[in-house]
Design an enzyme around this catalytic site. Sequence first.
Site, PDB file in Angstrom:
ATOM      1  N   ASP A  83     -28.197 -19.176  -6.188  1.00  0.00           N
ATOM      2  CA  ASP A  83     -27.294 -18.203  -5.570  1.00  0.00           C
ATOM      3  C   ASP A  83     -27.289 -16.922  -6.385  1.00  0.00           C
ATOM      4  O   ASP A  83     -27.216 -16.955  -7.620  1.00  0.00           O
ATOM      5  CB  ASP A  83     -25.855 -18.746  -5.562  1.00  0.00           C
ATOM      6  CG  ASP A  83     -25.484 -19.421  -4.262  1.00  0.00           C
ATOM      7  OD1 ASP A  83     -26.219 -19.266  -3.264  1.00  0.00           O
ATOM      8  OD2 ASP A  83     -24.443 -20.104  -4.243  1.00  0.00           O
ATOM      9  N   GLU A 180     -22.817 -22.001   7.006  1.00  0.00           N
ATOM     10  CA  GLU A 180     -21.692 -22.746   6.441  1.00  0.00           C
ATOM     11  C   GLU A 180     -20.489 -22.664   7.374  1.00  0.00           C
ATOM     12  O   GLU A 180     -20.078 -21.569   7.766  1.00  0.00           O
ATOM     13  CB  GLU A 180     -21.343 -22.173   5.054  1.00  0.00           C
ATOM     14  CG  GLU A 180     -20.112 -22.821   4.429  1.00  0.00           C
ATOM     15  CD  GLU A 180     -19.937 -22.522   2.941  1.00  0.00           C
ATOM     16  OE1 GLU A 180     -20.886 -21.993   2.315  1.00  0.00           O
ATOM     17  OE2 GLU A 180     -18.862 -22.816   2.416  1.00  0.00           O
TER      18      GLU A 180
HETATM   19  N1  LIG Z   1     -16.368 -28.425  -4.187  1.00  0.00           N
HETATM   20  C1  LIG Z   1     -16.757 -27.431  -3.382  1.00  0.00           C
HETATM   21  N2  LIG Z   1     -17.342 -27.740  -2.211  1.00  0.00           N
HETATM   22  C2  LIG Z   1     -17.747 -26.763  -1.352  1.00  0.00           C
HETATM   23  O1  LIG Z   1     -18.310 -27.086  -0.278  1.00  0.00           O
HETATM   24  C3  LIG Z   1     -17.543 -25.396  -1.724  1.00  0.00           C
HETATM   25  C4  LIG Z   1     -16.953 -25.135  -2.976  1.00  0.00           C
HETATM   26  N3  LIG Z   1     -16.544 -26.158  -3.767  1.00  0.00           N
HETATM   27  N4  LIG Z   1     -16.760 -23.862  -3.410  1.00  0.00           N
HETATM   28  C5  LIG Z   1     -17.383 -22.776  -2.682  1.00  0.00           C
HETATM   29  C6  LIG Z   1     -17.327 -23.017  -1.239  1.00  0.00           C
HETATM   30  C7  LIG Z   1     -15.938 -23.020  -0.653  1.00  0.00           C
HETATM   31  N5  LIG Z   1     -16.108 -23.909   0.466  1.00  0.00           N
HETATM   32  C8  LIG Z   1     -15.112 -24.309   1.358  1.00  0.00           C
HETATM   33  C9  LIG Z   1     -13.816 -24.488   0.938  1.00  0.00           C
HETATM   34  C10 LIG Z   1     -12.844 -24.932   1.823  1.00  0.00           C
HETATM   35  C11 LIG Z   1     -13.163 -25.178   3.151  1.00  0.00           C
HETATM   36  C12 LIG Z   1     -12.094 -25.632   4.081  1.00  0.00           C
HETATM   37  O2  LIG Z   1     -11.025 -26.001   3.676  1.00  0.00           O
HETATM   38  N6  LIG Z   1     -12.383 -25.673   5.391  1.00  0.00           N
HETATM   39  C13 LIG Z   1     -11.473 -26.164   6.411  1.00  0.00           C
HETATM   40  C14 LIG Z   1     -11.736 -25.402   7.694  1.00  0.00           C
HETATM   41  C15 LIG Z   1     -10.536 -24.634   8.167  1.00  0.00           C
HETATM   42  C16 LIG Z   1     -10.755 -24.111   9.575  1.00  0.00           C
HETATM   43  O3  LIG Z   1     -10.699 -24.963  10.505  1.00  0.00           O
HETATM   44  O4  LIG Z   1     -11.004 -22.909   9.760  1.00  0.00           O
HETATM   45  C17 LIG Z   1     -11.754 -27.650   6.677  1.00  0.00           C
HETATM   46  O5  LIG Z   1     -10.936 -28.286   7.330  1.00  0.00           O
HETATM   47  O6  LIG Z   1     -12.798 -28.170   6.228  1.00  0.00           O
HETATM   48  C18 LIG Z   1     -14.461 -24.981   3.578  1.00  0.00           C
HETATM   49  C19 LIG Z   1     -15.445 -24.559   2.684  1.00  0.00           C
HETATM   50  C20 LIG Z   1     -17.447 -24.436   0.496  1.00  0.00           C
HETATM   51  N7  LIG Z   1     -17.871 -24.328  -0.882  1.00  0.00           N
HETATM   52  C1  LIG Z   2     -21.862 -24.577  -0.594  1.00  0.00           C
HETATM   53  C2  LIG Z   2     -23.222 -24.016  -0.880  1.00  0.00           C
HETATM   54  C3  LIG Z   2     -23.957 -23.664   0.375  1.00  0.00           C
HETATM   55  C4  LIG Z   2     -23.164 -22.849  -1.828  1.00  0.00           C
HETATM   56  O1  LIG Z   2     -23.438 -21.719  -1.515  1.00  0.00           O
HETATM   57  C5  LIG Z   2     -22.722 -23.127  -3.204  1.00  0.00           C
HETATM   58  O2  LIG Z   2     -22.695 -24.307  -3.631  1.00  0.00           O
HETATM   59  O3  LIG Z   2     -22.397 -22.167  -3.899  1.00  0.00           O
HETATM   60 MG   LIG Z   3     -22.720 -20.294  -2.945  1.00  0.00          MG
END
Ligand SMILES: Nc1nc(=O)c2c([nH]1)NC[C@@H]1CN(c3ccc(C(=O)N[C@@H](CCC(=O)O)C(=O)O)cc3)CN21
Ligand SMILES: CC(C)C(=O)C(=O)O
Ligand SMILES: [Mg+2]
Length: 264
Positions: A83, A180
């Site tokens: 990244d 994503e």
């Molecule tokens: N441990 C970790 N896993 C990840 O996948 C991740 C990270 N950290 N840090 C960077 C980003 C942040 N990410 C995230 C963080 C939170 C959600 C989340 O809470 N999504 C909600 C969706 C809400 C909606 O419906 O709009 C979910 O329910 O999954 C999604 C991606 C993905 N990435």
């Molecule tokens: C969640 C993935 C796609 C990413 O960009 C990361 O790990 O930083």
């Molecule tokens: Mg990233």
Amino acid sequence: MAVTINTLREFKQKGEAFAALTSYDATFSQVVSEAGVHVILIGDSLGMVLQGHDSTLPVTMDQMVYHVTCVSKGNRGSLIMADMPFMSYGTIEAALENAAELMRAGAHMVKLEGTDWMKDTISALSERGVPVCAHLGLTPQFVNKFGGYKVQGRDEKAAEMMIEHACELESAGADLILLECVPAPLAARISQAVRAPVIGIGAGSDTDGQVLVLHDMLGITTGRKPRFVKNFLAETSSVQEAIEAYVKAVGERTFPAEEHTFKA
Ligand SMILES: Nc1nc(=O)c2c([nH]1)NC[C@@H]1CN(c3ccc(C(=O)N[C@@H](CCC(=O)O)C(=O)O)cc3)CN21
Ligand SMILES: CC(C)C(=O)C(=O)O
Ligand SMILES: [Mg+2]
């Protein structure tokens, strides 16, 4: 045989799904690559997972270079994708200089978050020998613009825009697209619209590949667990077996299941 971008293109042509995982250090990288994971991502998620920040924004180039160096030492044939951290590709000049640093540290390609504004940046990198993955949808470096980690591309206009952006960035030279947190039907449409392999996270089972954060698939997510996360260690008895189970499930398209997927 080492995985290259050609390997991923062949997977797409055959309709076979490939597996990616994050890894930030040498030991996990060796385990991950020996388990058959095709792509190792040194994600800026390390700012949250390793450093404890509540976003990826504080991650610096020096930190990314350090982790790419570590991963490179442990790697046994996976494709190493790094990244580019927040604002390290704010200008084309910065992007070229910073991508070069990541490539010198052992990355085989870089990943950038953004839409059509990145066209010239991607062309400049691609023309100079740096393969690029364009990260669309929920781009965590934009969390302050999105007002949270929210699913993207839910309404038809946003969906059409995302398809257009994916096509434009491919034309600019992107060799991979990462989606994503987008509705599965949209991810399927984008995967069909571009020739470049598409990697999904929270994007359903119809993308060409899947990616997860390593800690999440080992069941040690702290805080709120996103919907797309599955604990593969729960069904196995070692880290190695858990990662092998993930690669197998992705290959068979049994992961992600409905419960890990966002609907339209
Ligand atoms: N441990 C970790 N896993 C990840 O996948 C991740 C990270 N950290 N840090 C960077 C980003 C942040 N990410 C995230 C963080 C939170 C959600 C989340 O809470 N999504 C909600 C969706 C809400 C909606 O419906 O709009 C979910 O329910 O999954 C999604 C991606 C993905 N990435
Ligand atoms: C969640 C993935 C796609 C990413 O960009 C990361 O790990 O930083
Ligand atoms: Mg990233």
